[in-house]
Design a protein around this motif. Structure first.
Motif, short mmCIF file in Angstrom:
data_model
loop_
_atom_site.label_atom_id
_atom_site.label_comp_id
_atom_site.label_asym_id
_atom_site.label_seq_id
_atom_site.Cartn_x
_atom_site.Cartn_y
_atom_site.Cartn_z
N GLN A 1 -1.55 4.38 5.23
CA GLN A 1 -0.16 4.12 5.61
C GLN A 1 0.16 2.64 5.48
O GLN A 1 1.25 2.25 5.04
N GLN B 1 8.56 8.74 -1.98
CA GLN B 1 7.56 8.93 -0.92
C GLN B 1 7.19 7.59 -0.28
O GLN B 1 7.04 7.48 0.92
N TRP C 1 0.79 10.61 -6.09
CA TRP C 1 1.00 10.64 -4.65
C TRP C 1 -0.02 11.51 -3.96
O TRP C 1 -0.21 12.67 -4.32
N GLU D 1 -0.57 12.41 0.00
CA GLU D 1 0.02 12.17 1.33
C GLU D 1 -1.05 11.57 2.24
O GLU D 1 -2.16 12.11 2.35
#
Ligand SMILES: Cc1cc2nc3c(=O)[nH]c(=O)nc-3n(C[C@H](O)[C@H](O)[C@H](O)COP(=O)(O)O)c2cc1C
Ligand code: SF4
Ligand code: SF4
Ligand code: SF4
Ligand code: FES
Lengths: 782, 447
Positions: free
Chosen positions: A457, A476, A739, A741
């Motif tokens: 993150q 995103q 990407w 997550e």
């Protein structure tokens, strides 16, 4: 270059960059000025007064500031009333330096006579004798006799332990402070200092435990006398009896160039032994430094516990066997496995071993289930976006940014820490993001501390603040736009960076193994780092890209080899398992269910104890090979010791097994294997043992062949500086943003990486035991 | 003018109290009516020279401070470790406000908000008196955030050293202030450019600072009327040794001679033991060349003393009479330097040790003429090679004592041609070059 300064040294015209010290300018012109306290890697202090020279400067008119001209129209030179220290005086245009007059020679004799008045002159029993600057300079520049009465010498402790690894001979010390300055300036561990003053001045350790630094051994190399010695080497041999064999440190992904000082030793029963490990100069990798683990962690090569012969399990017990018996058994069982074979390969083995292991599986065992261990995430991403060819942390400076995430550089790649600290001093900017404080935070322009598990993150927050350009992942990423000002500032730094290196570690909640497969929990972080360098265009160029902080030395090389051999993850049933240089059971993990286990090892590890066949392999010091470091520099190491027992090189074992499968491989040396690698692995194209052995002139020149005043016969690089291979991006220009997550924090604690964690190899160095114990004590609960 | 510029407590008892000292009028004048440049200029014009030893013009030093690199610092040197020096101590104990006011003016002049006063470690009790004065100055608003209601901030702190002579040397002092080992730094850069914490720093001796309020109160021109053209002002002379009345004496520079200082009615009043003569004078404590009674009529200002082959330094005049064995005395001084050598550089660290060994042998009667010669050689060998002046200082008592008293050295050698008892030898040496003059005891008024 715009800033060149022209001057004369002993009537030789010299042109050097502005700011160069006279002593270095002279060196460029092959003029030796003797020094003791000066060291080209340390800031000058002008303490020893050995480097005195006459200095003449262009006379300037006070009014106009213009040079005063003589009758011939050339500038008048004014010589100072005193001799000046050439190690502290920068060059000036038109300067005239004189190093060879009687006046200068007299001063050199005078200073040497002074120095020797407190020196014990025990050269005949001194470790440094033979490569000692004090000895060399006395013979070259000193007086033949002294007028000081020997009986007046002061006597001090000659066996004073500064810590458990380094001893001080207080009489031999010439108070040059090189050791203190190394610790202060280079290692940034302020653990040495002077105690007392005047003639009584002595080096003392200021830390508890004594000499608490991961780099302590380097002081013994740069000490210009035999005052500092290692517990390992002291009084064991004279330097000229030693054979210095070029090698590569087998302990971490920095890949420090080292020299193994070998000799037959009485202590070792007349056998060849490694008596000392010293840095070998490679300014692109480790300069002239190594860490203490590299220096003192060599004992496993000559350990009594080494496997001597093949072992085969008979009636539940491992018993000695011949190679032939072992090979036959292995061939039978792997043939019977009929393609249901798997290989686990430790990432400490050489490239050549890894290549033939893969080849054996493909061609002999008819399987591609190959795993490299321990598992680190994002190997493929690093292979693709790793730092570009020509990368050299020693060149980083103004305009360059290094972003470190989820890793402790000092604990995983110690020598990188030294070089990054120096880069920051030259103007590079560091951004450090971790779940805890590390030594790198001292040098960070911006330190970010995140909650454990929030590594990915954090990287995306950073990326979001760098650019809002439309891309495959921009929507995103935008969700992670930071509110934190620190991250914004870090983003600003990255946005302005000319060069960006992202160092990613694996200090994060550990990947867990599910049914013999690792969950790829670290992959999200690796992908985020890859996205960061791809999105900002910092790939495929020198000093740009990913630089991993991996726990072992050849993770990159093993990956390169196995992937080129078409390695696949474990997928199906495993009937026969072959483990090389890896000990899952010792690490508390399980083997996949299987009928037959071969372990190829140096030691009878817990995994080996469970094996059906155990094969003794040669240690790195007993054979040739290459390792690929984290910067993808392929480096050669050379055979330094005769084999232990009947052990064989890993690649040779694979070749002999291949014979059992009717494969006629014509590899008679590791060099031959490299030929095939070069022919078949794109990144390694063009490499061979000849080009890897090429050396180049290094600056500063240290070591005996190029100078006599920095001592250290082992510094001299005669084994090659290696070659950097291209990243996949540099080969085919393909890059993509992807990407994954970021997984939510798992709540798992993080085990900090420790350089001095106990392990199969380092445990063999009894001398290092104290450090290992200390490392266990400092474990931090995350 | 008043009798004293510096030792004003001798006229005005209790001047250590602010109520007696009065307002800091000079500081007030500076911060409320003058620009920093004007203050520097006034001090430059006054010709005030540093009293710490080198005699460098204070105003010139202040003007070296680069304007662009803030913060700046002022440090006041009260290490006062030179043997026979005890003037700063008297100033700090009995006239502290004048020192504080001077330092505060210096701070204003160079744009420093912090002043560090470095006192030798033994000055604990002195520091207590200084601190009391500082407290008064803060309470009166002369120090602190808004000096005299202006935006000028001046904070002053005391710092005690830990007992090393070398910490009087300005760069070693800075190291020590920074909490490091007291060892000299390489120069250049000089402290005015790169000083405390690498910032521009002015360092002046305590006595130097004490001169500054007078200059601002009375003007540079009035100050220049005192002393000589090149050595203006008054100076405190620390007289010690074998004189009747040792102590601090303030006099205009260049207006009295060694003879006046030693024999004058208002000064030393002659030799401690009647009938003995001056044999040697150490004009600058341990650090300068020794002179003999031949120098008695040299006037005490920087130029005249230098012309006589020695240095005025901190003006710590130590007088030795003709009962003194000069080899022993020079050996003592050498012991001091050996003990105080910081050890940073080779020639001083090793050379002082070697010289002391030679002295020990000579004094024990174990040395030959060659050993005596070696002592001189070693001293010569140190010269011009050291990192700071201490090493150089260490050689001057040795070489100057040789110059004047060679016979005493040689007489002690085991293979001396004729073994002469030490005492006779010294008497002879004293008698030869210049016949001892009759002591002139005529008093010379102070100002
Ligand atoms: C070895 C050595 C010792 C010194 N000791 C002192 C001292 O005790 N007090 C002092 O004021 N200056 C001393 N100095 C001189 C200082 O270095 C410096 O020149 C002086 O403080 C500057 O102040 P001034 O310009 O006001 O004289 C010493 C110098 C040397 C080389
Ligand atoms: S121990 Fe060696 S490096 Fe350290 S000060 Fe002494 S001589 Fe120099
Ligand atoms: S930094 Fe790494 S490669 Fe270098 S010596 Fe240490 S463990 Fe070995
Ligand atoms: S001259 Fe003496 S006091 Fe000065 S730096 Fe050298 S050793 Fe230290
Ligand atoms: S003073 Fe120049 S090398 Fe030591």
């Amino acid at each position: 270059m715009a800033d060149l300064i022209n001057l004369f040294i002993d009537d030789v015209a010299v042109s050097v960059p502005k700011g160069t010290l006279i002593v270095d300018a002279a060196k460029r012109a092959d003029i030796d000025i003797p020094v003791f306290c000066y060291h080209p890697k340390l800031k000058p202090v002008g303490m020893c007064r050995m480097c005195l020279v006459q200095v003449g400067r262009v006379k300037l008119d006070r009014g106009t500031g213009q040079p005063v001209l003589d009758a011939n129209g050339s500038p008048e030179i004014a010589y100072g009333p005193k001799l000046e220290t050439s190690c502290t005086t920068p060059v000036e245009p038109g300067m005239r330096v004189i190093t060879n007059t009687d006046l200068v020679k007299r001063a050199q004799k005078d200073v040497l006579e002074f120095l020797l008045t407190s020196h014990p002159l025990d050269c005949p029993i001194c470790d440094k004798g033979g490569e000692c600057p004090l000895q060399n300079l006395t013979l070259t520049y000193g007086p033949g006799v002294t007028r000081f009465d020997y009986a007046d010498k002061q006597h001090l402790d000659k066996h004073y332990p500064l810590g458990e690894l380094i001893f001080l001979d207080k009489e031999r010390c010439i108070q040059c402070a090189r050791c203190i300055r190394f610790q202060d300036e280079i290692a940034d561990d302020h653990v040495l200092g002077f105690y007392e003053r005047g003639r009584k001045m002595q080096i003392e350790t200021m830390s508890t435990p004594g000499f608490d630094s991961k780099f302590s051994g380097n002081t013994t190399d740069i000490c210009p006398v035999g005052a500092l010695t290692t517990r390992d080497f002291r009084f064991r041999a004279r330097p000229w009896e030693i054979t210095n064999v070029p090698s590569i440190c087998p302990h971490c992904p920095v890949g420090c160039n080292i020299s193994l000082g070998t000799r037959r030793s009485a202590k070792g029963g007349g056998e060849w032994e490694i008596l000392r490990v010293m840095p070998r100069q490679n300014e692109a990798v480790n300069e002239i430094w190594i860490c203490d683990k590299g220096r003192f962690g060599h004992h496993y090569a000559r350990s009594q516990a080494r496997l001597q012969k093949p072992l085969i399990k008979k009636e539940g017990r491992l018993v000695e066997a011949t190679w032939e018996e072992a090979f036959s058994l292995i061939a039978d069982r792997f043939r019977a496995a009929n393609g249901k074979a798997a290989g686990w390969l430790g990432d400490r083995v050489s490239n050549e071993d890894a290549w033939l292991f893969g080849k054996l599986f493909r061609e002999g065992f008819n399987s591609a289930q190959l795993v490299n261990r321990p598992h680190v995430a994002g190997l493929d991403l690093v292979a693709r976006y790793g730092v570009g060819v020509g990368t050299n942390l020693g060149n980083l400076g103004q305009g360059d940014v290094v972003f470190i995430v989820a890793g402790d550089v000092e604990e995983t790649a110690p020598v990188h820490m030294l070089r990054l600290k120096a880069a920051v001093e030259r103007g590079a900017k560091l951004i450090v993001a971790n779940a805890r404080e590390t030594k790198m935070d001292r040098y960070a322009a911006i330190s970010i501390q995140y909650q454990p598990g929030m590594d990915t993150q954090t990287v995306y927050s950073l990326l979001a603040s760098v650019s809002n350009q439309q891309s495959a992942i921009s929507s995103q990423v935008a969700k992670f736009a930071p509110s934190d000002n620190k991250i914004k500032a870090a983003g600003q730094l990255i946005a302005e960076a000319q060069n960006l290196i992202v160092m990613l570690g694996d200090e994060r909640p550990y990947p867990v193994m599910v049914q013999g497969q690792y969950t790829d929990a670290g992959r999200a972080l690796a992908q985020a780092c890859a996205n960061l360098v791809v999105a900002t265009g910092h790939i495929g160029k020198a000093n740009n890209g990913l630089l991993p902080l991996w726990p072992h030395n050849n993770t990159q090389g093993v990956y390169d080899m196995l992937s080129a051999q078409g390695a696949e993850a474990l997928s199906g049933e495993v009937k026969a398992l072959y483990l090389v240089g890896t000990d899952p059971i010792g690490e508390g993990q399980n083997l996949p269910p299987t009928d037959f286990v071969v372990v190829q090892e140096l030691f009878l590890t817990p995994t080996a104890q469970q094996a059906d066949v155990v094969l003794p392999a040669l240690a790195w010091a007993e054979r040739d090979g290459t390792f690929t470091n984290a910067e993808r520099r392929v480096q050669r190491y050379y055979k330094a010791l005769p084999p232990t027992g009947q052990a064989k090189a890993d690649w040779e074992i694979f070749r002999l097994i291949a014979e059992k499968f009717g494969l006629k491989w014509s590899f008679f040396s590791a060099e031959g294997v490299m030929h095939e690698i070069a022919a078949q692995v794109a990144a390694y194209a063009g490499l061979d043992y000849v080009c890897l052995a090429e050396t180049k002139e290094e600056w500063p020149p240290v070591g005996t062949s190029s100078d006599l005043y920095f001592g250290g016969t082992a510094y001299d690089n005669r084994g090659g500086v290696g070659a950097q291979t291209k990243s996949l991006f540099e080969i085919n220009g393909r890059s993509e943003l992807k990407w994954i997550e970021p997984p939510p924090p798992s709540g798992q604690s993080i085990e900090p990486r420790r350089l001095n964690r106990p392990g199969t190899l380092i445990d063999q160095s009894a001398i290092y035991e104290v450090r290992l114990r200390a490392a266990e004590l400092v474990k931090i609960e995350a | 003018m008043d009798k004293y510029v510096l030792l004003r407590h001798r006229d005005t008892p209790d001047i250590h109290k602010l109520s007696v000292y009065g307002e800091y009028t000079a500081l007030q004048k500076a911060v409320t009516t003058l620009t920093p440049e004007q203050v520097i200029n006034e001090v430059k014009v006054s010709g005030l020279r540093g009293r710490g030893g080198a005699g460098f013009p204070a105003g010139v030093k202040w003007s070296f401070v680069p304007k662009d690199r803030l913060p700046h610092y002022v440090t006041v040197n009260a290490d006062e470790s030179e043997p026979g020096t005890f003037k700063d101590r008297e100033l700090m104990e009995f006239n502290p406000h004048q020192v504080i006011e001077g330092a505060a003016i210096a701070a204003y002049a160079v744009g420093a908000t912090r002043v560090y006063h470095y006192l030798r470690g033994e000055f604990k009790s002195v520091a207590r008196r200084m601190q009391a004065a500082l407290d008064e100055a803060y309470a009166a608003g002369y120090l602190g955030q808004n000096v005299f209601g202006t935006h000028v901030e001046i904070q002053m702190f005391l710092h005690l050293g830990a007992g090393a002579y070398i910490c009087g040397e300005e760069s070693a002092l800075l190291e020590s202030l920074e909490g490091k080992r007291g060892q000299p730094r390489l120069r250049p850069p000089f402290p005015a450019v790169v000083g405390l914490y690498n910032q521009p720093t002015v360092i002046n001796n305590t006595e130097t600072m004490a001169n500054v309020p007078y200059i601002l109160n009375h003007g540079a021109e009035a100050y220049k009327k005192l002393g000589t053209e090149k050595s203006p002002g008054t100076k405190i002379f620390c007289l010690s040794g074998m004189v009747k009345r040792p102590g601090n004496y303030e006099a205009e520079l260049g207006k009295i001679s060694f003879r006046d200082l030693i024999f004058g009615e208002n000064f030393g009043q002659g030799m401690m033991v009647e009938g003995r003569n001056v044999k040697a004078i150490l004009p600058s404590g341990a650090s300068g060349p020794i002179v003999t009674e031949a120098a008695l009529d040299v006037l005490l200002d920087y130029e005249s003393v230098a012309a006589a082959g020695t240095i005025l330094g901190s003006a710590s005049v130590i007088v030795l009479d003709d009962s003194i064995d000069m080899v022993w005395a020079a050996g003592k001084v050498t012991h001091f330097f050996r003990h105080e050598s910081c050890g940073k550089c080779t020639p001083c660290r090793e050379g002082t040790y070697w010289m002391e060994k030679q002295y020990q042998d000579i004094l024990k009667g174990k040395a030959t003429l060659a050993d005596v010669q070696l002592l001189q050689d070693v001293a010569q060998q140190i010269i011009g090679k050291c990192l700071c002046p201490l090493g150089e200082f260490a050689t001057s008592p040795v070489l100057s004592s040789f110059q004047h008293f060679q016979a005493e050295y040689e007489a002690r050698a085991t293979d001396a041609k004729k073994v002469v008892p030490a005492k006779a030898a010294s008497a002879k040496a004293a008698a030869t070059p210049t016949a001892a003059k009759t002591a002139d005891t005529k008093a010379v008024p102070t100002t």
